[in-house]
Design a protein around this motif. Structure first.
Motif, PDB file in Angstrom:
ATOM      1  N   LEU A 161      30.981  -5.318 -27.682  1.00 54.29           N
ATOM      2  CA  LEU A 161      31.595  -4.400 -26.723  1.00 54.29           C
ATOM      3  C   LEU A 161      30.618  -3.250 -26.503  1.00 54.29           C
ATOM      4  CD1 LEU A 161      35.222  -3.073 -26.594  1.00 54.29           C
ATOM      5  CD2 LEU A 161      33.323  -1.449 -26.590  1.00 54.29           C
ATOM      6  N   TRP A 162      30.257  -3.019 -25.245  1.00 56.61           N
ATOM      7  CA  TRP A 162      29.341  -1.937 -24.889  1.00 56.61           C
ATOM      8  C   TRP A 162      30.078  -0.936 -24.012  1.00 56.61           C
ATOM      9  CZ3 TRP A 162      23.536  -3.215 -24.052  1.00 56.61           C
ATOM     10  CH2 TRP A 162      23.121  -4.160 -25.005  1.00 56.61           C
ATOM     11  N   VAL A 163      29.917   0.338 -24.329  1.00 59.67           N
ATOM     12  CA  VAL A 163      30.480   1.419 -23.525  1.00 59.67           C
ATOM     13  C   VAL A 163      29.323   2.143 -22.847  1.00 59.67           C
ATOM     14  CG1 VAL A 163      31.836   3.540 -23.518  1.00 59.67           C
ATOM     15  CG2 VAL A 163      32.422   1.683 -25.105  1.00 59.67           C
ATOM     16  N   THR A 164      29.323   2.155 -21.505  1.00 58.70           N
ATOM     17  CA  THR A 164      28.250   2.795 -20.744  1.00 58.70           C
ATOM     18  C   THR A 164      28.801   3.962 -19.947  1.00 58.70           C
ATOM     19  OG1 THR A 164      28.513   1.354 -18.808  1.00 58.70           O
ATOM     20  CG2 THR A 164      27.051   0.591 -20.554  1.00 58.70           C
ATOM     21  N   ALA A 165      27.998   5.008 -19.837  1.00 65.77           N
ATOM     22  CA  ALA A 165      28.404   6.214 -19.105  1.00 65.77           C
ATOM     23  C   ALA A 165      27.897   6.154 -17.675  1.00 65.77           C
ATOM     24  CB  ALA A 165      27.857   7.449 -19.803  1.00 65.77           C
ATOM     25  N   THR A 166      28.707   6.654 -16.757  1.00 65.66           N
ATOM     26  CA  THR A 166      28.315   6.712 -15.343  1.00 65.66           C
ATOM     27  C   THR A 166      28.631   8.096 -14.791  1.00 65.66           C
ATOM     28  OG1 THR A 166      30.478   5.849 -14.640  1.00 65.66           O
ATOM     29  CG2 THR A 166      28.722   4.251 -14.990  1.00 65.66           C
ATOM     30  N   ASP A 167      27.917   8.442 -13.724  1.00 67.05           N
ATOM     31  CA  ASP A 167      28.142   9.751 -13.101  1.00 67.05           C
ATOM     32  C   ASP A 167      29.463   9.785 -12.346  1.00 67.05           C
ATOM     33  OD1 ASP A 167      25.642  10.932 -13.918  1.00 67.05           O
ATOM     34  OD2 ASP A 167      24.682   9.583 -12.488  1.00 67.05           O
ATOM     35  N   GLU A 168      29.832   8.658 -11.726  1.00 67.39           N
ATOM     36  CA  GLU A 168      31.098   8.587 -11.014  1.00 67.39           C
ATOM     37  C   GLU A 168      31.579   7.141 -10.996  1.00 67.39           C
ATOM     38  OE1 GLU A 168      29.240   8.286  -6.496  1.00 67.39           O
ATOM     39  OE2 GLU A 168      30.098  10.166  -7.207  1.00 67.39           O
ATOM     40  N   ARG A 187      22.031   4.020 -20.675  1.00 67.16           N
ATOM     41  CA  ARG A 187      23.312   4.696 -20.471  1.00 67.16           C
ATOM     42  C   ARG A 187      24.397   4.158 -21.405  1.00 67.16           C
ATOM     43  NH1 ARG A 187      24.657   7.537 -15.543  1.00 67.16           N
ATOM     44  NH2 ARG A 187      22.737   8.232 -14.540  1.00 67.16           N
ATOM     45  N   VAL A 188      23.993   3.361 -22.381  1.00 70.95           N
ATOM     46  CA  VAL A 188      24.953   2.836 -23.351  1.00 70.95           C
ATOM     47  C   VAL A 188      25.282   3.930 -24.363  1.00 70.95           C
ATOM     48  CG1 VAL A 188      25.367   1.138 -25.147  1.00 70.95           C
ATOM     49  CG2 VAL A 188      24.165   0.471 -23.065  1.00 70.95           C
ATOM     50  N   VAL A 189      26.531   4.364 -24.378  1.00 69.75           N
ATOM     51  CA  VAL A 189      26.969   5.415 -25.294  1.00 69.75           C
ATOM     52  C   VAL A 189      27.122   4.863 -26.701  1.00 69.75           C
ATOM     53  CG1 VAL A 189      28.792   7.076 -25.797  1.00 69.75           C
ATOM     54  CG2 VAL A 189      28.140   6.622 -23.426  1.00 69.75           C
ATOM     55  N   CYS A 190      27.740   3.692 -26.810  1.00 71.64           N
ATOM     56  CA  CYS A 190      27.933   3.069 -28.108  1.00 71.64           C
ATOM     57  C   CYS A 190      28.203   1.587 -27.909  1.00 71.64           C
ATOM     58  CB  CYS A 190      29.088   3.718 -28.876  1.00 71.64           C
ATOM     59  SG  CYS A 190      30.679   3.645 -28.001  1.00 71.64           S
ATOM     60  N   ARG A 191      28.048   0.815 -28.975  1.00 68.40           N
ATOM     61  CA  ARG A 191      28.323  -0.620 -28.918  1.00 68.40           C
ATOM     62  C   ARG A 191      28.899  -1.052 -30.257  1.00 68.40           C
ATOM     63  NH1 ARG A 191      22.631  -3.877 -28.995  1.00 68.40           N
ATOM     64  NH2 ARG A 191      24.045  -5.549 -29.660  1.00 68.40           N
ATOM     65  N   PHE A 192      29.704  -2.098 -30.218  1.00 68.31           N
ATOM     66  CA  PHE A 192      30.336  -2.629 -31.418  1.00 68.31           C
ATOM     67  C   PHE A 192      30.139  -4.138 -31.436  1.00 68.31           C
ATOM     68  CE2 PHE A 192      32.462   1.225 -30.125  1.00 68.31           C
ATOM     69  CZ  PHE A 192      32.540   1.955 -31.310  1.00 68.31           C
ATOM     70  N   ASP A 193      29.509  -4.654 -32.481  1.00 69.84           N
ATOM     71  CA  ASP A 193      29.177  -6.067 -32.585  1.00 69.84           C
ATOM     72  C   ASP A 193      29.907  -6.711 -33.754  1.00 69.84           C
ATOM     73  OD1 ASP A 193      25.737  -5.226 -31.911  1.00 69.84           O
ATOM     74  OD2 ASP A 193      27.345  -5.683 -30.504  1.00 69.84           O
ATOM     75  N   VAL A 194      30.350  -7.938 -33.551  1.00 69.59           N
ATOM     76  CA  VAL A 194      30.951  -8.737 -34.615  1.00 69.59           C
ATOM     77  C   VAL A 194      30.247 -10.083 -34.613  1.00 69.59           C
ATOM     78  CG1 VAL A 194      33.044  -9.813 -35.504  1.00 69.59           C
ATOM     79  CG2 VAL A 194      33.185  -7.593 -34.349  1.00 69.59           C
ATOM     80  N   SER A 195      29.700 -10.481 -35.767  1.00 69.49           N
ATOM     81  CA  SER A 195      28.979 -11.747 -35.846  1.00 69.49           C
ATOM     82  C   SER A 195      29.020 -12.273 -37.272  1.00 69.49           C
ATOM     83  CB  SER A 195      27.525 -11.574 -35.403  1.00 69.49           C
ATOM     84  OG  SER A 195      26.796 -12.781 -35.591  1.00 69.49           O
ATOM     85  N   ALA A 196      28.982 -13.583 -37.392  1.00 73.68           N
ATOM     86  CA  ALA A 196      28.957 -14.212 -38.704  1.00 73.68           C
ATOM     87  C   ALA A 196      27.641 -13.951 -39.426  1.00 73.68           C
ATOM     88  CB  ALA A 196      29.181 -15.718 -38.569  1.00 73.68           C
TER      89      ALA A 196
END
Length: 245
Positions: A161-168, A187-196
């Motif tokens: 899951l990637w959260v990206t910031a935008t101006d509008e 512009r990726v604020v944060c990311r969450f990875d799940v993997s074996a």
């Protein structure tokens, strides 16, 4: 490796000098850094990692020796964040992989949904795996599929899951034809990875974490197995899905 293919002593020495030069550049960039995510430091870091890895390989090929340094991978790393400090909008990009491990369970659940939908009488889209997937993902929210994946005959793979910031916020329908082509890694604020491949939960680029889901009770799965073996007429699902089409 044959002697002809081995690097020369001069090549190994040159690689060592390249590491020294990269070390000096990295230190200079750190000393001049303008902030926590200074692009110059990021670039110097990558150059140092590349030079050290090249030296390590040549050293091993020539002398069968290795360095004591662990070179971190940079291919999957995100570049420094350059987006707005206070975003006016954001985009959330999610990928979840599944393996179809029990097609009969998948088909049976799709048939249950289809049987409960008066508008689908005579369509029989649930007779194929592709048709069943279309029915289930059209009926249930992705989060519900994730939490009930075993019930649908699926096995979880990697997810991110990637959260990206935008101006509008974009205009309605603006990116629907190519939803992932305009992703800017800076512009990726944060990311969450799940993997074996992860032995434990780890912290990584931006903010890494897990977003696990509760598995379906084994008792529920046993009941469904019994129904698949004995019932020809499939009843609608007991749970009422959150339907948003």
């Amino acid at each position: 490796m044959s002697d002809a293919a081995q690097p020369t002593a001069a090549e190994v020495r040159a690689a060592a000098e390249a590491v020294k030069t990269a070390l000096d550049r990295h230190l200079a960039a750190v000393e001049r850094r303008s902030g926590e995510d200074d692009p110059a430091v990021y670039e110097a870091f990558n150059q140092l990692a590349t030079a050290a890895e090249a030296y390590d390989e040549l050293l091993y090929d020539r002398y069968d020796e290795v360095t004591p340094f662990e070179i971190p991978g940079t291919e999957d790393a995100l570049p420094p964040y350059t987006g707005p400090e206070e975003p006016n909008a954001l985009s959330v990009l999610i990928r979840r992989d599944y393996a179809v491990v029990e097609p009969q369970r998948l088909l049976a659940q799709a048939q249950r949904v289809e049987a409960a939908d008066e508008d689908s009488i005579g369509v029989e889209a649930s007779g194929t795996v592709n048709g069943a997937l279309g029915i289930l993902f059209g009926e249930f929210e992705p989060d519900e599929i994730a939490s009930r994946h075993k019930e649908f005959g699926l096995e979880e793979g990697d997810s991110t899951l990637w959260v990206t910031a935008t101006d509008e916020a974009p205009e309605p329908g603006e990116w629907l034809e190519s939803p992932f082509e305009q992703l800017d890694p800076q512009r990726v604020v944060c990311r969450f990875d799940v993997s074996a491949v992860f032995d434990d939960e780890i912290d990584g680029i931006g903010a890494h974490g897990t977003h696990g889901v509760d598995d379906v009770d084994d008792e529920d799965l046993d009941e469904l197995d019994a129904e698949l073996e004995t019932d020809e007429d499939l009843e609608p699902l007991d749970a009422e899905p959150d339907v948003r089409r």
